[in-house]
Design a protein around this motif. Structure first.
Motif, PDB file in Angstrom:
ATOM      1  N   ALA A  32       0.837  -1.208   0.000  1.00  0.00           N
ATOM      2  CA  ALA A  32       0.000   0.000   0.000  1.00  0.00           C
ATOM      3  C   ALA A  32       0.867   1.251   0.000  1.00  0.00           C
ATOM      4  O   ALA A  32       0.556   2.231  -0.672  1.00  0.00           O
ATOM      5  CB  ALA A  32      -0.934   0.000   1.205  1.00  0.00           C
ATOM      6  N   CYS A  33       1.963   1.222   0.732  1.00  0.00           N
ATOM      7  CA  CYS A  33       2.846   2.391   0.838  1.00  0.00           C
ATOM      8  C   CYS A  33       3.466   2.774  -0.504  1.00  0.00           C
ATOM      9  O   CYS A  33       3.688   3.953  -0.773  1.00  0.00           O
ATOM     10  CB  CYS A  33       3.970   2.123   1.835  1.00  0.00           C
ATOM     11  SG  CYS A  33       3.432   1.844   3.535  1.00  0.00           S
ATOM     12  N   SER A  37      -1.450   4.690  -6.388  1.00  0.00           N
ATOM     13  CA  SER A  37      -2.511   5.529  -5.814  1.00  0.00           C
ATOM     14  C   SER A  37      -2.042   6.221  -4.539  1.00  0.00           C
ATOM     15  O   SER A  37      -2.416   7.370  -4.275  1.00  0.00           O
ATOM     16  CB  SER A  37      -3.776   4.712  -5.549  1.00  0.00           C
ATOM     17  OG  SER A  37      -3.544   3.703  -4.597  1.00  0.00           O
ATOM     18  N   ALA A  38      -1.193   5.556  -3.747  1.00  0.00           N
ATOM     19  CA  ALA A  38      -0.659   6.192  -2.538  1.00  0.00           C
ATOM     20  C   ALA A  38       0.267   7.347  -2.903  1.00  0.00           C
ATOM     21  O   ALA A  38       0.208   8.421  -2.303  1.00  0.00           O
ATOM     22  CB  ALA A  38       0.082   5.175  -1.673  1.00  0.00           C
ATOM     23  N   ARG A  39       1.123   7.143  -3.908  1.00  0.00           N
ATOM     24  CA  ARG A  39       2.025   8.226  -4.335  1.00  0.00           C
ATOM     25  C   ARG A  39       1.228   9.413  -4.881  1.00  0.00           C
ATOM     26  O   ARG A  39       1.547  10.559  -4.588  1.00  0.00           O
ATOM     27  CB  ARG A  39       3.026   7.712  -5.367  1.00  0.00           C
ATOM     28  CG  ARG A  39       4.111   6.847  -4.759  1.00  0.00           C
ATOM     29  CD  ARG A  39       5.255   6.582  -5.727  1.00  0.00           C
ATOM     30  NE  ARG A  39       4.826   6.252  -7.073  1.00  0.00           N
ATOM     31  CZ  ARG A  39       4.563   5.024  -7.518  1.00  0.00           C
ATOM     32  NH1 ARG A  39       4.677   4.003  -6.699  1.00  0.00           N
ATOM     33  NH2 ARG A  39       4.205   4.824  -8.762  1.00  0.00           N
ATOM     34  N   THR A  80      -3.307   2.118   7.039  1.00  0.00           N
ATOM     35  CA  THR A  80      -1.875   1.848   6.967  1.00  0.00           C
ATOM     36  C   THR A  80      -1.125   3.168   7.135  1.00  0.00           C
ATOM     37  O   THR A  80      -1.498   4.162   6.517  1.00  0.00           O
ATOM     38  CB  THR A  80      -1.516   1.219   5.601  1.00  0.00           C
ATOM     39  OG1 THR A  80      -2.276   0.023   5.430  1.00  0.00           O
ATOM     40  CG2 THR A  80      -0.047   0.894   5.509  1.00  0.00           C
ATOM     41  N   VAL A  81      -0.101   3.177   7.969  1.00  0.00           N
ATOM     42  CA  VAL A  81       0.736   4.361   8.142  1.00  0.00           C
ATOM     43  C   VAL A  81       2.114   4.043   7.574  1.00  0.00           C
ATOM     44  O   VAL A  81       2.705   3.004   7.890  1.00  0.00           O
ATOM     45  CB  VAL A  81       0.837   4.790   9.624  1.00  0.00           C
ATOM     46  CG1 VAL A  81       1.772   5.984   9.780  1.00  0.00           C
ATOM     47  CG2 VAL A  81      -0.540   5.107  10.187  1.00  0.00           C
ATOM     48  N   CYS A  82       2.585   4.943   6.710  1.00  0.00           N
ATOM     49  CA  CYS A  82       3.843   4.743   5.994  1.00  0.00           C
ATOM     50  C   CYS A  82       4.754   5.946   6.201  1.00  0.00           C
ATOM     51  O   CYS A  82       4.311   7.001   6.648  1.00  0.00           O
ATOM     52  CB  CYS A  82       3.576   4.611   4.493  1.00  0.00           C
ATOM     53  SG  CYS A  82       2.325   3.399   4.064  1.00  0.00           S
ATOM     54  N   GLY A  83       5.989   5.784   5.825  1.00  0.00           N
ATOM     55  CA  GLY A  83       6.941   6.889   5.882  1.00  0.00           C
ATOM     56  C   GLY A  83       7.929   6.769   4.744  1.00  0.00           C
ATOM     57  O   GLY A  83       7.934   5.799   3.997  1.00  0.00           O
ATOM     58  N   ILE A 112      -2.933   5.896   4.890  1.00  0.00           N
ATOM     59  CA  ILE A 112      -3.757   5.450   3.775  1.00  0.00           C
ATOM     60  C   ILE A 112      -4.956   4.717   4.360  1.00  0.00           C
ATOM     61  O   ILE A 112      -4.796   3.824   5.189  1.00  0.00           O
ATOM     62  CB  ILE A 112      -2.980   4.479   2.864  1.00  0.00           C
ATOM     63  CG1 ILE A 112      -1.656   5.081   2.424  1.00  0.00           C
ATOM     64  CG2 ILE A 112      -3.832   4.057   1.678  1.00  0.00           C
ATOM     65  CD1 ILE A 112      -0.691   4.075   1.837  1.00  0.00           C
ATOM     66  N   GLU A 113      -6.151   5.097   3.928  1.00  0.00           N
ATOM     67  CA  GLU A 113      -7.358   4.402   4.361  1.00  0.00           C
ATOM     68  C   GLU A 113      -8.430   4.530   3.288  1.00  0.00           C
ATOM     69  O   GLU A 113      -8.335   5.401   2.426  1.00  0.00           O
ATOM     70  CB  GLU A 113      -7.848   4.931   5.707  1.00  0.00           C
ATOM     71  CG  GLU A 113      -8.234   6.384   5.728  1.00  0.00           C
ATOM     72  CD  GLU A 113      -8.572   6.870   7.127  1.00  0.00           C
ATOM     73  OE1 GLU A 113      -8.517   6.102   8.095  1.00  0.00           O
ATOM     74  OE2 GLU A 113      -8.916   8.050   7.240  1.00  0.00           O
TER      75      GLU A 113
END
Length: 132
Positions: A32-33, A37-39, A80-83, A112-113
């Motif tokens: 997901a990170c 779509s996340a970018r 989801t939490v990303c860095g 992301i949710e």
């Protein structure tokens, strides 16, 4: 032997294993990170922050995410939490306003949710991105 954990899954009308319930969800974790779509959502969130601070933005800004990392996954909330380090390429026509700088970078954290009512994915900047 490991017994499969059983959980009630809302809307399914029965009992399912945690594995089956998780398989029905959207990509999570590092997948997901690093998803397109996340970018795209992260880019929009950063540009929104720039605009809110009085900066000028346009569609010419391109984003890349270096050293993406998974910080946490909440399977119950489907969050989801990303860095990572966001790198924003500055369009040529905007570089003069930034003393010729062609790229900005900053460590970021983002969440992301799923959107409300199944309207896709929502990406929110939850930390960093202040120097950009």
């Amino acid at each position: 032997m490991v017994a499969a954990a059983m959980v009630a899954v809302a809307g399914v009308g029965g009992i399912a294993t945690i594995g089956a319930a998780m398989a029905a969800k959207r990509p999570q974790g590092l997948d997901a990170c690093i998803s397109a779509s996340a970018r795209a959502g992260l880019r929009d969130a950063i540009l929104t922050r720039i605009a809110a601070k009085g900066g000028e933005v346009d569609v010419g800004y391109a984003l890349s995410l270096d050293t993406p990392r998974l910080e946490s996954v909440d399977f119950v909330a489907d969050r989801t939490v990303c860095g990572g380090t966001a790198r924003l390429s500055v369009p040529e026509h905007r570089r003069a306003a930034l003393d010729g700088v062609s790229e900005l970078s900053d460590p970021v954290r983002f969440m992301i949710e799923p959107g409300r009512g199944g309207s896709g994915t929502v990406v929110a900047l939850v930390g960093g991105g202040d120097r950009i």
